[in-house]
Design an enzyme around this catalytic site. Structure first.
Site, PDB file in Angstrom:
ATOM      1  CB  SER A  35      -0.978  -0.140   1.285  1.00  0.00           C
ATOM      2  OG  SER A  35      -0.155   0.056   2.233  1.00  0.00           O
TER       3      SER A  35
ATOM      4  CE  LYS B  83      -2.795   2.131   4.286  1.00  0.00           C
ATOM      5  NZ  LYS B  83      -2.026   0.909   4.766  1.00  0.00           N
TER       6      LYS B  83
END
Length: 202
Positions: free
Chosen positions: A119, A156
């Site tokens: 990701s 993230k």
């Protein structure tokens, strides 16, 4: 070594830190006071459980009769897969210790986290990489963080606005994670400060 519960890990960490700071283990009363147990007897039960799991030895007849059996490793701890709801640095998550100068990262790295998934690939954080993490909750929007949402840990880019947190991926195939702080438990475990791949600092 058998896996420790979150509470047992707290007791173990307290004992280890107390020995590191004072040169001797804490008493049962000190453990109870520090961790909010109702009595030293509750601390004793946790010590017995830790002894059964082989991480410490209880020396009878001494108020500070606790001896840790898990040797302290040198280097930065490497965290593998994190079980839901457990402390990130729980003993059972530590795969080993990496011999790297923590000062090579700014700010310094407190632990390495094995990355799972792609990701964040667009900024060069790939599946299997070791992410160097500075343990802090003092982070700003736009920084790459290790975050915990409810019981899950993720890496993230942070964007916080009011009661909403967006955790942004760096890969168009993934969607942002949106966290409502009024309904979900959210915390920052640390700040990403570097990447190690195949034993080399990138």
């Amino acid at each position: 070594m058998k896996a420790l519960t979150a509470r047992q890990q707290e007791v173990f960490d307290l004992i280890r830190d107390h020995i590191s700071q004072t040169g001797m283990p804490p008493t049962r009363a000190e453990i109870a006071q520090r961790l909010g147990f109702r009595s030293p007897n509750a601390a004793e039960e946790h010590l017995k459980a830790l002894a059964r799991k082989g991480v410490l030895e209880i020396v009878s007849g001494a108020s500070r009769g606790i001896r840790l059996l898990v040797e302290e490793e040198t280097g930065i701890p490497l965290i593998g897969r994190v079980a839901a709801g457990e402390p990130l640095l729980a003993q059972q998550h530590i795969e080993g210790h990496y011999q790297v100068d923590p000062g090579m990262f700014k700010p310094s790295a407190d632990f390495l986290l094995r990355v799972s998934g792609m990701s964040m690939k667009d900024i060069g954080i790939l599946d299997g990489d070791l992410l160097a993490v500075h343990k802090t909750q003092d982070v700003r929007n736009g920084q790459v963080v290790v975050a915990r949402i409810d019981d899950e840990v993720t890496v993230k880019r942070l964007k916080k606005q009011g009661n909403t947190v967006q955790l942004l991926p760096e890969n168009s195939e993934f969607s942002p994670i949106v966290v409502d702080l009024r309904e979900q438990t959210f915390s920052i475990e640390g700040l990403a400060v570097g990447v190690i791949r195949n034993g080399e600092w990138l």
